[in-house]
Design a protein around this motif. Structure first.
Motif, PDB file in Angstrom:
ATOM      1  N   ARG A   8      30.128 -59.241  30.301  1.00 21.32           N
ATOM      2  CA  ARG A   8      28.791 -59.454  30.833  1.00 21.32           C
ATOM      3  C   ARG A   8      28.449 -60.938  30.799  1.00 21.32           C
ATOM      4  O   ARG A   8      28.998 -61.701  30.009  1.00 21.32           O
ATOM      5  CB  ARG A   8      27.739 -58.702  29.993  1.00 21.32           C
ATOM      6  N   GLU A   9      27.494 -61.321  31.646  1.00 29.96           N
ATOM      7  CA  GLU A   9      26.940 -62.668  31.597  1.00 29.96           C
ATOM      8  C   GLU A   9      25.893 -62.717  30.481  1.00 29.96           C
ATOM      9  O   GLU A   9      25.466 -61.674  29.962  1.00 29.96           O
ATOM     10  CB  GLU A   9      26.302 -63.017  32.945  1.00 29.96           C
ATOM     11  N   THR A  13      23.752 -59.330  31.742  1.00 35.45           N
ATOM     12  CA  THR A  13      23.617 -59.105  33.185  1.00 35.45           C
ATOM     13  C   THR A  13      24.972 -59.264  33.855  1.00 35.45           C
ATOM     14  O   THR A  13      25.863 -59.944  33.350  1.00 35.45           O
ATOM     15  CB  THR A  13      22.631 -60.094  33.808  1.00 35.45           C
ATOM     16  N   GLY A  14      25.096 -58.638  35.030  1.00 38.72           N
ATOM     17  CA  GLY A  14      26.325 -58.769  35.801  1.00 38.72           C
ATOM     18  C   GLY A  14      27.520 -58.204  35.080  1.00 38.72           C
ATOM     19  O   GLY A  14      27.422 -57.408  34.147  1.00 38.72           O
ATOM     20  N   GLY A  15      28.707 -58.627  35.514  1.00 40.01           N
ATOM     21  CA  GLY A  15      29.926 -58.178  34.876  1.00 40.01           C
ATOM     22  C   GLY A  15      30.224 -56.725  35.158  1.00 40.01           C
ATOM     23  O   GLY A  15      29.537 -56.056  35.936  1.00 40.01           O
ATOM     24  N   ALA A  16      31.272 -56.238  34.518  1.00 39.70           N
ATOM     25  CA  ALA A  16      31.691 -54.856  34.756  1.00 39.70           C
ATOM     26  C   ALA A  16      32.643 -54.427  33.657  1.00 39.70           C
ATOM     27  O   ALA A  16      33.033 -55.219  32.808  1.00 39.70           O
ATOM     28  CB  ALA A  16      32.369 -54.742  36.120  1.00 39.70           C
TER      29      ALA A  16
END
Length: 293
Positions: A8-9, A13-16
Protein backbone atom coordinates in the motif's frame (compact mmCIF):
# COMPACT_ATOMS: atom_id res chain seq x y z
CA UNK A 1 -3.29 -19.12 1.14
CA UNK A 2 -3.69 -18.78 4.93
CA UNK A 3 -1.86 -15.45 4.99
CA UNK A 4 -2.01 -12.70 2.36
CA UNK A 5 0.56 -9.99 1.56
CA UNK A 6 -0.48 -6.52 0.40
CA UNK A 7 1.48 -3.45 -0.65
CA UNK A 8 0.00 0.00 0.00
CA UNK A 9 0.94 3.65 -0.34
CA UNK A 10 1.22 5.83 2.81
CA UNK A 11 -2.19 6.11 4.41
CA UNK A 12 -3.05 2.57 3.26
CA UNK A 13 -4.18 3.87 -0.14
CA UNK A 14 -3.66 2.30 -3.54
CA UNK A 15 -1.60 -0.82 -4.01
CA UNK A 16 -2.88 -4.35 -4.21
CA UNK A 17 -2.42 -7.89 -3.04
CA UNK A 18 0.94 -9.40 -3.98
CA UNK A 19 0.00 -12.46 -5.98
CA UNK A 20 3.41 -13.92 -6.86
CA UNK A 21 4.67 -14.79 -3.40
CA UNK A 22 6.96 -17.84 -3.58
CA UNK A 23 5.18 -20.17 -1.19
CA UNK A 24 2.94 -19.20 1.73
CA UNK A 25 3.73 -16.81 4.53
CA UNK A 26 3.87 -18.95 7.70
CA UNK A 27 0.72 -18.66 9.76
CA UNK A 28 0.32 -18.54 13.52
CA UNK A 29 0.77 -15.82 16.11
CA UNK A 30 4.47 -14.91 16.34
CA UNK A 31 6.12 -11.64 17.41
CA UNK A 32 9.09 -12.15 15.07
CA UNK A 33 8.50 -10.69 11.57
CA UNK A 34 8.35 -12.70 8.36
CA UNK A 35 8.92 -9.52 6.32
CA UNK A 36 11.58 -6.86 6.92
CA UNK A 37 13.05 -3.91 5.05
CA UNK A 38 16.73 -3.46 4.19
CA UNK A 39 16.55 -0.55 1.73
CA UNK A 40 14.25 2.06 0.20
CA UNK A 41 12.41 -0.53 -1.92
CA UNK A 42 14.19 -3.63 -0.69
CA UNK A 43 12.62 -6.34 1.45
CA UNK A 44 13.37 -9.81 2.74
CA UNK A 45 10.49 -12.30 2.99
CA UNK A 46 10.29 -15.64 4.80
CA UNK A 47 7.85 -18.14 3.31
CA UNK A 48 7.21 -21.86 3.57
CA UNK A 49 9.65 -22.31 0.67
CA UNK A 50 12.57 -20.38 2.13
CA UNK A 51 13.97 -16.85 2.34
CA UNK A 52 13.60 -14.44 -0.58
CA UNK A 53 14.74 -10.88 -1.27
CA UNK A 54 13.65 -8.16 -3.68
CA UNK A 55 15.24 -4.82 -4.51
CA UNK A 56 12.04 -3.47 -6.07
CA UNK A 57 8.94 -4.02 -3.97
CA UNK A 58 7.01 -1.86 -6.47
CA UNK A 59 7.75 -4.14 -9.40
CA UNK A 60 4.93 -5.65 -11.41
CA UNK A 61 5.41 -8.47 -10.89
CA UNK A 62 7.74 -8.41 -7.88
CA UNK A 63 10.88 -10.44 -8.60
CA UNK A 64 11.93 -12.50 -5.56
CA UNK A 65 15.46 -13.92 -5.40
CA UNK A 66 15.86 -17.03 -3.23
CA UNK A 67 18.54 -17.32 -0.57
CA UNK A 68 19.51 -20.75 0.70
CA UNK A 69 17.52 -21.25 3.90
CA UNK A 70 18.20 -22.97 7.20
CA UNK A 71 15.53 -25.44 8.23
CA UNK A 72 12.85 -24.70 10.82
CA UNK A 73 12.88 -20.95 10.19
CA UNK A 74 10.16 -18.94 11.93
CA UNK A 75 11.29 -15.29 11.61
CA UNK A 76 13.75 -13.02 9.83
CA UNK A 77 15.30 -9.62 10.58
CA UNK A 78 17.31 -7.37 8.27
CA UNK A 79 20.27 -5.13 9.00
CA UNK A 80 23.20 -3.49 7.24
CA UNK A 81 26.98 -3.67 7.42
CA UNK A 82 28.83 -0.98 5.48
CA UNK A 83 26.21 -1.00 2.73
CA UNK A 84 25.92 -4.80 2.61
CA UNK A 85 22.53 -6.26 3.66
CA UNK A 86 22.76 -8.74 6.51
CA UNK A 87 19.90 -11.08 7.44
CA UNK A 88 19.31 -12.87 10.73
CA UNK A 89 17.10 -15.93 10.59
CA UNK A 90 15.51 -17.33 13.75
CA UNK A 91 14.78 -21.06 13.71
CA UNK A 92 12.62 -22.78 16.31
CA UNK A 93 9.37 -21.54 17.86
CA UNK A 94 9.92 -17.74 17.76
CA UNK A 95 7.71 -17.42 20.86
CA UNK A 96 10.47 -16.40 23.28
CA UNK A 97 9.94 -19.51 25.40
CA UNK A 98 12.31 -22.02 23.81
CA UNK A 99 16.06 -21.85 23.03
CA UNK A 100 15.98 -21.08 19.30
CA UNK A 101 18.94 -20.87 16.95
CA UNK A 102 20.00 -17.75 15.03
CA UNK A 103 21.62 -17.89 11.57
CA UNK A 104 23.21 -15.00 9.64
CA UNK A 105 23.48 -14.44 5.87
CA UNK A 106 25.46 -11.60 4.27
CA UNK A 107 24.55 -10.03 0.93
CA UNK A 108 21.73 -10.75 -1.49
CA UNK A 109 23.53 -13.07 -3.89
CA UNK A 110 22.06 -16.59 -3.88
CA UNK A 111 24.18 -19.62 -3.12
CA UNK A 112 25.72 -18.36 0.11
CA UNK A 113 25.62 -19.99 3.51
CA UNK A 114 23.58 -19.35 6.64
CA UNK A 115 26.08 -19.36 9.51
CA UNK A 116 24.86 -20.22 13.00
CA UNK A 117 25.55 -17.75 15.78
CA UNK A 118 27.03 -19.47 18.81
CA UNK A 119 25.08 -18.63 21.98
CA UNK A 120 26.98 -17.64 25.14
CA UNK A 121 29.09 -20.57 26.28
CA UNK A 122 27.98 -22.35 23.09
CA UNK A 123 25.05 -23.79 25.02
CA UNK A 124 21.28 -23.34 24.83
CA UNK A 125 19.84 -20.83 22.41
CA UNK A 126 18.01 -17.53 22.09
CA UNK A 127 14.49 -16.44 23.06
CA UNK A 128 13.64 -12.85 22.10
CA UNK A 129 16.13 -11.23 19.74
CA UNK A 130 16.82 -7.82 18.14
CA UNK A 131 19.38 -6.30 15.78
CA UNK A 132 20.22 -2.69 14.99
CA UNK A 133 18.93 -2.21 11.43
CA UNK A 134 21.78 0.24 10.65
CA UNK A 135 24.60 -1.77 12.24
CA UNK A 136 24.50 -5.55 12.00
CA UNK A 137 27.12 -5.88 14.75
CA UNK A 138 24.76 -4.66 17.49
CA UNK A 139 22.56 -7.44 18.87
CA UNK A 140 20.34 -7.95 21.92
CA UNK A 141 18.77 -11.21 23.06
CA UNK A 142 17.60 -13.39 25.89
CA UNK A 143 19.76 -16.46 26.38
CA UNK A 144 17.82 -19.59 27.32
CA UNK A 145 18.85 -23.09 28.21
CA UNK A 146 20.89 -22.53 31.35
CA UNK A 147 19.82 -22.66 34.97
CA UNK A 148 17.94 -19.37 34.42
CA UNK A 149 17.47 -17.00 31.50
CA UNK A 150 19.87 -14.11 31.08
CA UNK A 151 19.86 -10.94 28.98
CA UNK A 152 22.87 -10.62 26.69
CA UNK A 153 24.24 -8.20 24.10
CA UNK A 154 26.89 -8.27 21.41
CA UNK A 155 28.79 -5.48 19.68
CA UNK A 156 30.58 -7.70 17.17
CA UNK A 157 27.78 -9.53 15.37
CA UNK A 158 27.49 -12.36 17.87
CA UNK A 159 31.15 -13.40 18.02
CA UNK A 160 31.17 -12.52 21.72
CA UNK A 161 28.31 -11.95 24.16
CA UNK A 162 28.11 -9.93 27.36
CA UNK A 163 25.56 -10.36 30.13
CA UNK A 164 23.38 -7.34 30.97
CA UNK A 165 23.10 -7.62 34.75
CA UNK A 166 20.98 -4.46 35.06
CA UNK A 167 18.39 -5.78 32.64
CA UNK A 168 18.44 -9.16 34.41
CA UNK A 169 17.63 -7.39 37.68
CA UNK A 170 14.76 -5.45 36.10
CA UNK A 171 13.38 -8.59 34.44
CA UNK A 172 12.94 -10.18 37.85
CA UNK A 173 11.83 -7.00 39.64
CA UNK A 174 14.74 -7.41 42.08
CA UNK A 175 13.56 -10.94 42.81
CA UNK A 176 9.80 -10.29 42.96
CA UNK A 177 9.18 -12.28 39.75
CA UNK A 178 10.51 -15.68 38.78
CA UNK A 179 12.91 -15.52 35.85
CA UNK A 180 11.59 -18.88 34.63
CA UNK A 181 8.11 -20.00 35.68
CA UNK A 182 7.42 -23.72 35.51
CA UNK A 183 3.64 -23.19 35.31
CA UNK A 184 1.98 -20.16 33.83
CA UNK A 185 -0.25 -19.02 30.94
CA UNK A 186 1.13 -19.25 27.43
CA UNK A 187 -0.91 -19.23 24.21
CA UNK A 188 -4.68 -19.62 24.48
CA UNK A 189 -5.49 -22.06 27.33
CA UNK A 190 -2.07 -23.66 27.79
CA UNK A 191 -0.21 -23.34 31.12
CA UNK A 192 3.25 -24.49 30.07
CA UNK A 193 5.29 -21.85 31.91
CA UNK A 194 7.42 -19.08 30.47
CA UNK A 195 10.62 -17.07 30.94
CA UNK A 196 10.24 -13.39 31.81
CA UNK A 197 11.80 -11.81 28.68
CA UNK A 198 9.15 -11.17 26.01
CA UNK A 199 10.56 -8.16 24.17
CA UNK A 200 13.79 -6.51 23.02
CA UNK A 201 13.77 -3.78 20.38
CA UNK A 202 16.18 -1.18 18.96
CA UNK A 203 15.02 2.03 17.31
CA UNK A 204 16.00 1.68 13.61
CA UNK A 205 16.80 5.41 13.39
CA UNK A 206 18.55 5.83 16.74
CA UNK A 207 20.29 2.80 18.23
CA UNK A 208 20.61 4.60 21.57
CA UNK A 209 16.86 4.12 22.07
CA UNK A 210 16.06 0.59 23.17
CA UNK A 211 13.09 -1.12 24.78
CA UNK A 212 12.85 -4.41 26.63
CA UNK A 213 9.99 -6.06 28.48
CA UNK A 214 9.11 -8.88 30.84
CA UNK A 215 5.94 -10.94 30.92
CA UNK A 216 5.15 -9.80 34.48
CA UNK A 217 7.90 -7.31 35.33
CA UNK A 218 7.07 -4.43 32.97
CA UNK A 219 8.59 -2.34 30.17
CA UNK A 220 12.13 -0.97 30.37
CA UNK A 221 13.72 1.90 28.44
CA UNK A 222 17.30 2.83 27.63
CA UNK A 223 18.30 6.11 25.98
CA UNK A 224 22.05 5.44 25.95
CA UNK A 225 22.40 2.22 23.96
CA UNK A 226 21.69 -0.14 26.83
CA UNK A 227 24.23 1.25 29.28
CA UNK A 228 21.46 2.26 31.68
CA UNK A 229 17.86 1.04 31.91
CA UNK A 230 14.79 2.38 33.70
CA UNK A 231 11.45 0.79 34.56
CA UNK A 232 8.72 2.74 32.76
CA UNK A 233 5.61 0.86 33.90
CA UNK A 234 4.42 -0.21 37.33
CA UNK A 235 3.99 -3.98 37.72
CA UNK A 236 3.16 -3.76 41.44
CA UNK A 237 1.31 -0.51 42.28
CA UNK A 238 -0.36 0.42 38.98
CA UNK A 239 -3.71 1.06 40.67
CA UNK A 240 -2.29 3.88 42.81
CA UNK A 241 0.81 5.13 40.99
CA UNK A 242 -0.89 6.31 37.81
CA UNK A 243 1.56 4.32 35.70
CA UNK A 244 0.03 1.29 33.96
CA UNK A 245 1.27 -2.26 33.97
CA UNK A 246 1.73 -3.77 30.50
CA UNK A 247 1.99 -7.54 30.84
CA UNK A 248 3.51 -9.60 28.04
CA UNK A 249 4.79 -6.77 25.82
CA UNK A 250 5.64 -8.24 22.42
CA UNK A 251 6.16 -5.42 19.90
CA UNK A 252 7.79 -1.97 19.90
CA UNK A 253 7.66 0.68 17.18
CA UNK A 254 9.50 4.00 17.40
CA UNK A 255 8.79 7.49 16.07
CA UNK A 256 10.95 10.53 16.75
CA UNK A 257 9.96 14.11 15.87
CA UNK A 258 12.65 16.48 17.05
CA UNK A 259 13.05 16.11 20.80
CA UNK A 260 9.76 14.23 21.12
CA UNK A 261 9.99 10.44 21.06
CA UNK A 262 7.01 8.12 20.84
CA UNK A 263 7.23 4.38 21.41
CA UNK A 264 4.25 2.17 20.62
CA UNK A 265 4.10 -1.04 22.65
CA UNK A 266 1.96 -3.94 21.49
CA UNK A 267 1.05 -6.47 24.16
CA UNK A 268 -0.43 -9.95 24.20
CA UNK A 269 -3.87 -9.34 25.69
CA UNK A 270 -3.46 -5.75 27.00
CA UNK A 271 -3.84 -3.77 23.79
CA UNK A 272 -1.51 -1.16 22.28
CA UNK A 273 0.02 1.67 24.32
CA UNK A 274 2.02 4.76 23.47
CA UNK A 275 4.87 6.26 25.49
CA UNK A 276 5.60 9.92 24.72
CA UNK A 277 8.67 11.57 26.20
CA UNK A 278 11.44 14.05 25.58
CA UNK A 279 14.93 12.77 26.20
CA UNK A 280 15.96 12.53 28.98
CA UNK A 281 12.55 13.01 30.62
CA UNK A 282 10.60 10.00 31.83
CA UNK A 283 8.04 8.48 29.48
CA UNK A 284 4.28 8.64 30.06
CA UNK A 285 2.20 5.71 28.81
CA UNK A 286 -1.34 6.15 27.54
CA UNK A 287 -3.62 3.65 25.83
CA UNK A 288 -4.19 3.76 22.10
CA UNK A 289 -7.88 3.32 21.18
CA UNK A 290 -8.75 0.26 19.19
CA UNK A 291 -8.99 -3.50 19.49
CA UNK A 292 -6.23 -5.51 21.12
CA UNK A 293 -4.25 -7.71 18.74
Amino acid sequence: PPTLLFSREPGATGGAQSLNIPGDVPGGWRPVPHLDRFGANSYVLLTTKGVFVTSNIGGSPIVWTPLDSATGACGVRASNSGGTPVFYLQAGSCDGRTPDQIFVYRGIAPGGNWLRLKPPGNSGGFGVFAVDSANSNILMASHLGGAEPEMVRSDDGGSTWHQDATLDRLMTGNGDFGYQNATGPTDFTAFEGYPQPTLVAIDPENANLRVAGGADSGVFLSIDGGTHWSLETDPVHAMTSGRPQLPRPRFAFFHQDGALVQVYIGTQGRGVWRASFSIPARSAFSSVPGPAH
